[in-house]
Structures are given as C-alpha cells and as structure tokens.
Design a protein around this motif. Structure first.
Motif, PDB file in Angstrom:
ATOM      1  N   THR A   4     -33.187 -15.662  28.051  1.00  0.00           N
ATOM      2  CA  THR A   4     -32.630 -14.351  27.717  1.00  0.00           C
ATOM      3  C   THR A   4     -32.275 -13.586  28.984  1.00  0.00           C
ATOM      4  O   THR A   4     -31.235 -12.917  29.050  1.00  0.00           O
ATOM      5  CB  THR A   4     -33.620 -13.540  26.869  1.00  0.00           C
ATOM      6  OG1 THR A   4     -33.909 -14.259  25.664  1.00  0.00           O
ATOM      7  CG2 THR A   4     -33.044 -12.183  26.519  1.00  0.00           C
ATOM      8  N   LEU A   5     -33.145 -13.681  29.998  1.00  0.00           N
ATOM      9  CA  LEU A   5     -32.866 -13.036  31.282  1.00  0.00           C
ATOM     10  C   LEU A   5     -31.561 -13.574  31.869  1.00  0.00           C
ATOM     11  O   LEU A   5     -30.698 -12.806  32.326  1.00  0.00           O
ATOM     12  CB  LEU A   5     -34.024 -13.294  32.253  1.00  0.00           C
ATOM     13  CG  LEU A   5     -33.832 -12.804  33.692  1.00  0.00           C
ATOM     14  CD1 LEU A   5     -33.795 -11.282  33.741  1.00  0.00           C
ATOM     15  CD2 LEU A   5     -34.940 -13.343  34.587  1.00  0.00           C
ATOM     16  N   ALA A   6     -31.392 -14.891  31.844  1.00  0.00           N
ATOM     17  CA  ALA A   6     -30.171 -15.505  32.383  1.00  0.00           C
ATOM     18  C   ALA A   6     -28.950 -15.054  31.594  1.00  0.00           C
ATOM     19  O   ALA A   6     -27.897 -14.746  32.174  1.00  0.00           O
ATOM     20  CB  ALA A   6     -30.296 -17.019  32.361  1.00  0.00           C
ATOM     21  N   ALA A   7     -29.062 -14.992  30.282  1.00  0.00           N
ATOM     22  CA  ALA A   7     -27.928 -14.578  29.447  1.00  0.00           C
ATOM     23  C   ALA A   7     -27.544 -13.131  29.730  1.00  0.00           C
ATOM     24  O   ALA A   7     -26.352 -12.794  29.802  1.00  0.00           O
ATOM     25  CB  ALA A   7     -28.275 -14.755  27.972  1.00  0.00           C
ATOM     26  N   ASN A   8     -28.544 -12.254  29.876  1.00  0.00           N
ATOM     27  CA  ASN A   8     -28.258 -10.848  30.160  1.00  0.00           C
ATOM     28  C   ASN A   8     -27.482 -10.688  31.462  1.00  0.00           C
ATOM     29  O   ASN A   8     -26.528  -9.902  31.551  1.00  0.00           O
ATOM     30  CB  ASN A   8     -29.559 -10.045  30.234  1.00  0.00           C
ATOM     31  CG  ASN A   8     -30.163  -9.790  28.862  1.00  0.00           C
ATOM     32  OD1 ASN A   8     -29.451  -9.828  27.857  1.00  0.00           O
ATOM     33  ND2 ASN A   8     -31.453  -9.537  28.812  1.00  0.00           N
ATOM     34  N   LEU A  36     -31.241 -16.338  22.103  1.00  0.00           N
ATOM     35  CA  LEU A  36     -30.240 -15.293  22.287  1.00  0.00           C
ATOM     36  C   LEU A  36     -29.939 -14.610  20.956  1.00  0.00           C
ATOM     37  O   LEU A  36     -30.117 -15.191  19.891  1.00  0.00           O
ATOM     38  CB  LEU A  36     -28.948 -15.883  22.860  1.00  0.00           C
ATOM     39  CG  LEU A  36     -28.836 -16.030  24.375  1.00  0.00           C
ATOM     40  CD1 LEU A  36     -29.963 -16.863  24.951  1.00  0.00           C
ATOM     41  CD2 LEU A  36     -27.476 -16.606  24.758  1.00  0.00           C
ATOM     42  N   THR A  37     -29.477 -13.374  21.036  1.00  0.00           N
ATOM     43  CA  THR A  37     -29.005 -12.702  19.827  1.00  0.00           C
ATOM     44  C   THR A  37     -27.658 -13.301  19.427  1.00  0.00           C
ATOM     45  O   THR A  37     -26.958 -13.903  20.254  1.00  0.00           O
ATOM     46  CB  THR A  37     -28.835 -11.194  20.065  1.00  0.00           C
ATOM     47  OG1 THR A  37     -27.801 -10.990  21.048  1.00  0.00           O
ATOM     48  CG2 THR A  37     -30.136 -10.564  20.565  1.00  0.00           C
ATOM     49  N   ALA A  38     -27.287 -13.128  18.168  1.00  0.00           N
ATOM     50  CA  ALA A  38     -26.002 -13.659  17.696  1.00  0.00           C
ATOM     51  C   ALA A  38     -24.848 -13.041  18.473  1.00  0.00           C
ATOM     52  O   ALA A  38     -23.885 -13.725  18.838  1.00  0.00           O
ATOM     53  CB  ALA A  38     -25.847 -13.386  16.204  1.00  0.00           C
ATOM     54  N   LYS A  39     -24.958 -11.742  18.773  1.00  0.00           N
ATOM     55  CA  LYS A  39     -23.892 -11.055  19.508  1.00  0.00           C
ATOM     56  C   LYS A  39     -23.733 -11.637  20.903  1.00  0.00           C
ATOM     57  O   LYS A  39     -22.604 -11.903  21.356  1.00  0.00           O
ATOM     58  CB  LYS A  39     -24.197  -9.562  19.589  1.00  0.00           C
ATOM     59  CG  LYS A  39     -23.128  -8.753  20.298  1.00  0.00           C
ATOM     60  CD  LYS A  39     -23.481  -7.275  20.320  1.00  0.00           C
ATOM     61  CE  LYS A  39     -22.402  -6.471  21.031  1.00  0.00           C
ATOM     62  NZ  LYS A  39     -22.728  -5.022  21.067  1.00  0.00           N
ATOM     63  N   ASP A  40     -24.853 -11.845  21.607  1.00  0.00           N
ATOM     64  CA  ASP A  40     -24.783 -12.397  22.967  1.00  0.00           C
ATOM     65  C   ASP A  40     -24.287 -13.843  22.950  1.00  0.00           C
ATOM     66  O   ASP A  40     -23.511 -14.250  23.819  1.00  0.00           O
ATOM     67  CB  ASP A  40     -26.149 -12.326  23.645  1.00  0.00           C
ATOM     68  CG  ASP A  40     -26.485 -10.923  24.127  1.00  0.00           C
ATOM     69  OD1 ASP A  40     -25.605 -10.054  24.035  1.00  0.00           O
ATOM     70  OD2 ASP A  40     -27.625 -10.705  24.578  1.00  0.00           O
ATOM     71  N   ALA A  41     -24.724 -14.617  21.965  1.00  0.00           N
ATOM     72  CA  ALA A  41     -24.286 -16.015  21.882  1.00  0.00           C
ATOM     73  C   ALA A  41     -22.782 -16.101  21.667  1.00  0.00           C
ATOM     74  O   ALA A  41     -22.086 -16.888  22.327  1.00  0.00           O
ATOM     75  CB  ALA A  41     -25.028 -16.726  20.757  1.00  0.00           C
ATOM     76  N   ILE A  42     -22.263 -15.289  20.766  1.00  0.00           N
ATOM     77  CA  ILE A  42     -20.825 -15.308  20.484  1.00  0.00           C
ATOM     78  C   ILE A  42     -20.039 -14.799  21.686  1.00  0.00           C
ATOM     79  O   ILE A  42     -18.962 -15.326  22.013  1.00  0.00           O
ATOM     80  CB  ILE A  42     -20.525 -14.479  19.219  1.00  0.00           C
ATOM     81  CG1 ILE A  42     -21.101 -15.190  17.986  1.00  0.00           C
ATOM     82  CG2 ILE A  42     -19.030 -14.253  19.052  1.00  0.00           C
ATOM     83  CD1 ILE A  42     -21.033 -14.378  16.724  1.00  0.00           C
ATOM     84  N   SER A  43     -20.558 -13.797  22.372  1.00  0.00           N
ATOM     85  CA  SER A  43     -19.876 -13.270  23.562  1.00  0.00           C
ATOM     86  C   SER A  43     -19.799 -14.325  24.654  1.00  0.00           C
ATOM     87  O   SER A  43     -18.756 -14.492  25.299  1.00  0.00           O
ATOM     88  CB  SER A  43     -20.604 -12.023  24.079  1.00  0.00           C
ATOM     89  OG  SER A  43     -20.566 -10.982  23.133  1.00  0.00           O
ATOM     90  N   LEU A  44     -20.894 -15.034  24.879  1.00  0.00           N
ATOM     91  CA  LEU A  44     -20.881 -16.108  25.874  1.00  0.00           C
ATOM     92  C   LEU A  44     -19.844 -17.164  25.525  1.00  0.00           C
ATOM     93  O   LEU A  44     -19.138 -17.679  26.403  1.00  0.00           O
ATOM     94  CB  LEU A  44     -22.260 -16.762  25.969  1.00  0.00           C
ATOM     95  CG  LEU A  44     -23.315 -16.096  26.855  1.00  0.00           C
ATOM     96  CD1 LEU A  44     -24.638 -16.839  26.745  1.00  0.00           C
ATOM     97  CD2 LEU A  44     -22.866 -16.043  28.308  1.00  0.00           C
ATOM     98  N   LEU A 100     -22.733  -9.477  35.276  1.00  0.00           N
ATOM     99  CA  LEU A 100     -21.423  -9.979  35.715  1.00  0.00           C
ATOM    100  C   LEU A 100     -20.306  -9.114  35.133  1.00  0.00           C
ATOM    101  O   LEU A 100     -19.276  -8.907  35.773  1.00  0.00           O
ATOM    102  CB  LEU A 100     -21.225 -11.428  35.282  1.00  0.00           C
ATOM    103  CG  LEU A 100     -21.855 -12.524  36.145  1.00  0.00           C
ATOM    104  CD1 LEU A 100     -21.414 -13.887  35.654  1.00  0.00           C
ATOM    105  CD2 LEU A 100     -21.512 -12.369  37.606  1.00  0.00           C
ATOM    106  N   GLY A 101     -20.529  -8.603  33.925  1.00  0.00           N
ATOM    107  CA  GLY A 101     -19.527  -7.735  33.303  1.00  0.00           C
ATOM    108  C   GLY A 101     -19.302  -6.469  34.094  1.00  0.00           C
ATOM    109  O   GLY A 101     -18.172  -5.962  34.165  1.00  0.00           O
ATOM    110  N   LYS A 102     -20.359  -5.937  34.721  1.00  0.00           N
ATOM    111  CA  LYS A 102     -20.204  -4.718  35.531  1.00  0.00           C
ATOM    112  C   LYS A 102     -19.322  -4.977  36.750  1.00  0.00           C
ATOM    113  O   LYS A 102     -18.636  -4.072  37.234  1.00  0.00           O
ATOM    114  CB  LYS A 102     -21.576  -4.214  35.972  1.00  0.00           C
ATOM    115  CG  LYS A 102     -22.419  -3.680  34.828  1.00  0.00           C
ATOM    116  CD  LYS A 102     -23.809  -3.296  35.293  1.00  0.00           C
ATOM    117  CE  LYS A 102     -24.674  -2.835  34.120  1.00  0.00           C
ATOM    118  NZ  LYS A 102     -26.060  -2.527  34.527  1.00  0.00           N
ATOM    119  N   LEU A 103     -19.344  -6.205  37.248  1.00  0.00           N
ATOM    120  CA  LEU A 103     -18.494  -6.529  38.398  1.00  0.00           C
ATOM    121  C   LEU A 103     -17.020  -6.411  38.031  1.00  0.00           C
ATOM    122  O   LEU A 103     -16.187  -6.077  38.870  1.00  0.00           O
ATOM    123  CB  LEU A 103     -18.779  -7.954  38.890  1.00  0.00           C
ATOM    124  CG  LEU A 103     -20.210  -8.271  39.347  1.00  0.00           C
ATOM    125  CD1 LEU A 103     -20.282  -9.710  39.836  1.00  0.00           C
ATOM    126  CD2 LEU A 103     -20.662  -7.323  40.437  1.00  0.00           C
TER     127      LEU A 103
END
Length: 618
Positions: free
Chosen positions: A455-459, A408-416, A465-468
């Motif tokens: 990465t697919l799962a993280a996206n 994962l990217t650092a941004k995605d990891a921190i967001s999760l 899920l964010g769009k929901l």
C-alpha cells in the motif's frame, strides 16, 4: 463534373492551395512545415516559399483550460449539477451508442510502407499512396492485423475468417483521395461484449454490473492531422494519413452518461493491456463519437428517438459532459413541441452545450462501395488461437489481484492500471521487485503479503508521483515501467522510509531531487548520508515528556476522553486526539518525530495517566 487540371491538383496536394473559382468562400490551407526527410523534399520546396508569418500559438494545458472555464461559469452565475444527480431525468430515457477510434500499435501504415509515426516532424513519413498520387495503389500491410485481432479478442468478439474493405466517400482537405478505406459491410470482428463493474465507475442506477454489446470492430485508415493557426490558416500533417485504426461500434445499450464514460475508459485499459493501442485519449491515440437519443419512458411504440452524433470527444470527462448536455438539449426541444433533427454536433472542453456542425450523413451520402484495389483479408484459425493464448492476464483479473493480494483499494488499483497507458502499474511492480531485493525476500509475493508495504508503494507510485506532474506533465514513463524517477531509486526511498530511517518529509524532498536530476541514479543512500538526513527518533521518555508538556491545561479536551471512557460518548474522540498530536508535533523537533509514534504515545498517556487523574479528582 469538369476535369480538374493537373497543375491545380498538384498545387492542392503539395501546397494545400485550392482554386477560388467556383468556391463559395476562400479558405487558406497549408501543409505544416517539416525539417528534413528524403521522402518529403518534394513537399518542402513548395512549403518554404509559403511559410506563414503568424507564429504558432502554444497549446493551453488541459488543467488550465478547465480552471478558466470553471471561473467563467461561476462568474455567469450558472451552477452545474453534481454528476451523481445528473444521470437520469424523470420521465425520460436516454440511449447512447459509442464509436471508438483507436490508433493501432504498428510500425507501418495500413496500406503503405510509410512509418506509423506519432510525434515525428510533420510530413516526414508520407508515401505516394498516402497523398493519393495518380497511379499509386493501396498495399495491405499484414502486420497491422496482429494488434487489431488482439484488440477484438480482448473485447470478446468473434473473428471473421474473411473480411473486406470498402470505400467511404466524403470530401475534406484532410482526406486527399476523397474517400476513406474502411470495413463497413464485412468487418473482421463482430458480436463482442464488455462487462462493466461498479468499481469501473458506472452509474449507480446500473447496479453492480452491466454488459454492453459490441456490434463490430473494423479496420480503417486515419486522415491527415489539421492544426488551426491564427488568421484562418490550417496546417496539414500527412504523417497521420493512412495510419491504421480500429473502429469499435457498440450497440445502443447504454442509458447513463457515467456508464458511457466508464465504457470508454475500460476500452482504453483493455487495448493497453494487449498492447494494441499506441496511446490513450489524452495523447490523441483514441477518440470517441457518441450517438445520443431520448424518448419518454411512457412511450408505447418502443422505438428510439432521433439520434444526434457528437464527434471527436478527446477525454472521459468530455464523454460524460457532452452526453448530459445533449440529452438535456433534446429534452428541452421535445418539451417545447419541437422536433430533434438528426445531425452531427461538436463539443468543446468545459462547455455547457453542444453545437451544430452539419446535417447527419447516412449510408447513401457516403456512397459505400467495395474497394476495387484490395482483395479480401483471410485470417486463419491458428493465428487467432495463438493470439488468444498469448494475451496474458486480463485487466479485470489483474485488478482483482491488486485488490486481493496486494491490499489496494479498487480506486487505486484501477488508477494504476489506467495511468500512463498502463505503464504505471508496471512501474509499481518494478518498485516492489526492487524492494524485494533490498529486503532479501524470497519472492515478490512475500512483499504482497505485507499489505502495509505494498500500500505504501502504491501511494507513492500514484499520489507522490502525481504531485510531480502538477509542475511537469512529463514523467517520461516508458512502456517498461521506468521514468525520470527510476523504480530502483523510489524503492530505496521507500526502504529507508519503511524502516523509519528517514521521515516522510525528507523522502518527499529527495523524490523532488531525483526528479530534477540532482541525485544520480542509485545514489539515494549516499545523498542521505552526505546531507545527514537520517532520522534520529526521540526516545520513549522524550515523547512522554513532550506530550505531558503540551497536554497540560487541556482539561476541556481531556473531558471528551473521560466521557467516552464512562460510556457517555458514542465514538472515540479521534478528532480531539489528532488535535493533541498536532500540538505535540509543532512543539517538538519535527525532524526527530514520527507522527505514528506521537499518536501512540499521546493515546497511551491519555488512557494510563490523564483519565485516571481526572477520575480521581471527581
């Protein structure tokens, strides 16, 4: 001081009525109505006869507030600097200290056996001591110490074997006793520190990392919750009185607004990781006060400027914006020859300036004194050692694992890690576990090696899920990592998508159907079968024929690829390639085409057919 009659005191405690005699201004204060509770029948009888006729104004969503305020700012002709350009002011040094109040994850209040509720009916969990009934006394609830010590250990503090409680005196309608019980002189934890990394969002001026010192962490009780109503009416909910808090006090070692916001954000992540905090800033379980001062960089005396305190900041954005606004205000005052006054100031979401609330109170104003009704708190070393050994993986270590092992990217990891008070990353793990079972892997680590799959799962866990939440702010996410879209159902969706058995468009439509409850739990595959949503991809020949049909006549575009092949172009014309891919996608049956396959075929046809053809024409 004149003695307050018992009848008048009773009217204040039970009905929120304050006698007008001797007051400078009359104000109406009422206790928020409650539906039912054996404990609060005594309150209800007083409230029913005085229920306000004004209807409650529903709160405006934060996103809508920000949009409206942005429109107003644009209409006024003002422009806000980008935050990346707003971290420093030439010739001036900013200094920030932060006080964070976090609501502890406990079953009971700090000094009474009443339940520690968060969203229950108003005034449904109130003990006699909570409303300062004469004769009631505080009884320290030992279980409240467990999450407090966990939090202090996560912040690298030294746990004090003996700590004591003090009374902090001030008078306001949300504090029935006229004082708050806190730990001013002898807190239970001292001398901590928290390291912030560049990936945490600190200002670029702070480099790759910065360590912020923590002076102390102290336990204290919360006040009542005040809800403003139309017509200068205030509703009071005493459920929150006595709720256990920790106050985290930093040293004045932060010099950039973005770093201050990053510190608060990381503290929230740390508290969630050790299960110490009930909820984050967005839900009201964590609040920040910031102390701001400025001085000239060429000031030789070395002392800090006069500080002001901005109270009750309820979002990370508010922390950064308020500091920037107050810094600029103080600089403007000093440059005009004025003097910065020590005072308490307020901040509203979307504002461009802070506002004065009152003069700054000091130690003398609060008249701190040891609480005579409470003995010392003694914490044994074995308890501290046990809590330290059972805290689990630290957030920084888990973020490293998400980046290095899962790709994962650092941004995605921190967001999760940060979303849903830490529950979103658990949801991500649950999805991977379910994928493991479907793919028949030996362990989840096998999936982690397949970085494309993780990465697919993280996206999807983050963005789809964010769009929901754009239409519904409530995913119903639990601390166990489950929500309205069960992790097993999302895993089933990704399983079919990964195997190219459905398209991304179909997967997104199914996600909405699951969220709306139109697909029963575990019924994803059945829904695809029942509606014939399987992906029947075009053959290689059909792709090639469609590409030939679309690319015909695009000599000018193809000329860019020829220039690159002849070494005349600096970079491969990826934009032109995607232009052709888009044309192919629009020309063919979208439900039978995979964009990756279209890109592969178009690129192959360009390299193997069209460029040789153009060369032969030359």
């Amino acid at each position: 001081m004149a003695r307050i009659p018992t009848a008048e005191l009773s009217r204040y405690l039970f009905a929120g009525q304050i006698g007008h005699r001797g007051c400078l201004r009359a104000s109406r204060i009422r206790i928020a109505p409650t539906s039912s509770s054996l404990q609060t029948r005594q309150f209800a009888s007083h409230v029913e006869s005085q229920a306000p006729t004004a209807t409650t104004v529903p709160p405006t969503p934060l996103r809508k507030q920000l949009k409206e305020q942005a429109k107003a700012l644009k209409a006024s002709g003002q422009k806000k600097k980008k935050k990346v350009d707003n971290q420093t002011v030439p010739g001036w040094e900013l200094t920030v200290g932060i006080e964070i109040h976090a609501q502890l994850n406990t079953a009971r209040k700090l000094f009474s056996p009443a339940a520690n509720s968060f969203n229950d009916d108003p005034n449904s969990h109130v003990a006699l001591f909570d409303v300062a009934m004469p004769g009631s006394q505080p009884v320290f609830q030992p279980e409240t110490l467990i999450p407090a010590v966990r939090a202090a250990l996560a912040l690298n503090c030294e746990i004090q074997r003996v700590s004591r409680f003090d009374r902090k005196h001030y008078f306001h309608w949300d504090q029935p006793s006229g004082y708050q019980i806190t730990q001013y002189y002898e807190p239970f934890a001292k001398d901590g520190k928290l390291e912030l990394l560049a990936r945490d969002g600190i200002a670029a001026e702070d480099g790759e990392s910065i360590t912020v010192g923590i002076k102390q962490v102290q336990m204290e009780q919360d006040t009542a919750k005040t809800t403003a109503q139309p017509g200068e009416v205030q509703w009071l909910d005493f459920n929150r009185v006595g709720v256990p808090l920790i106050e985290i006090i930093t040293l004045p070692e932060i010099h950039h607004p973005a770093t201050a916001a990053a510190f608060v954000r990381k503290v929230q992540v740390m508290l969630n990781a050790v299960d110490a905090c009930v909820s984050g800033m967005e839900a009201g379980g964590l609040r920040a006060d910031v102390n701001v001062s400025v001085r000239r960089t060429d000031d030789k005396c070395g002392t800090l400027g006069t500080r002001t305190e901005i109270k009750n900041l309820s979002s990370f954005k508010a922390v950064e914006d308020a500091i920037i606004a107050e810094r600029d205000r103080q600089i403007a005052v000093l440059e005009s020859g004025g003097v910065v006054e020590g005072e308490t100031r307020g901040w509203a979401i979307g504002s461009t300036e802070t506002r004065r609330l009152r003069g700054k109170e000091g130690e003398v104003d609060y008249r701190y004194m040891p609480d005579p009704d409470l003995g010392p708190v003694v914490i044994d070393l074995p308890l501290v050692q046990y809590l330290a050994s059972s805290s689990g993986l630290a957030p920084d270590a888990e973020t490293d694992q998400l980046i290095e092992d899962y790709g994962l990217t650092a941004k995605d990891a921190i967001s999760l890690m940060a979303l849903d008070d830490g529950a979103r990353v658990q949801y991500f793990y649950n999805v991977l576990d379910a994928l493991e079972q479907k793919l028949g892997s030996a362990s989840v680590d096998t999936i982690a090696v397949d970085r494309g799959l993780s990465t697919l799962a993280a996206n999807w866990c983050l963005h789809e899920l964010g769009k929901l939440t754009e239409l519904s702010n409530n995913l119903g996410m639990t601390h166990k990592g489950e929500c309205k879209v069960p992790s097993a159902d999302l895993a089933a969706l990704l399983y079919h998508l990964h195997r190219k058995e459905i398209t991304a468009k179909v997967a997104k439509e199914l996600l909405w159907a699951i969220f709306r409850g139109e697909i029963s739990q575990g019924g994803v595959t059945e829904a695809i079968e029942a509606n014939d949503l399987w992906f029947h991809e075009l053959s290689e020949k059909e792709y090639s024929d469609l590409a030939d049909q679309v690319v015909e006549g695009e000599d000018k575009v193809l000329g860019e690829f020829l220039r690159f092949a002849e070494g005349k172009g600096k970079a491969y014309p990826q934009g032109k390639l995607m232009f052709l891919v888009g044309k192919v996608m629009r020309a063919g049956p979208e439900q039978r085409m995979d964009p990756a396959s279209v890109e592969r075929v178009v690129r192959a046809r360009i390299d193997e057919v069209y460029i040789p053809g153009l060369k032969s024409k030359e």
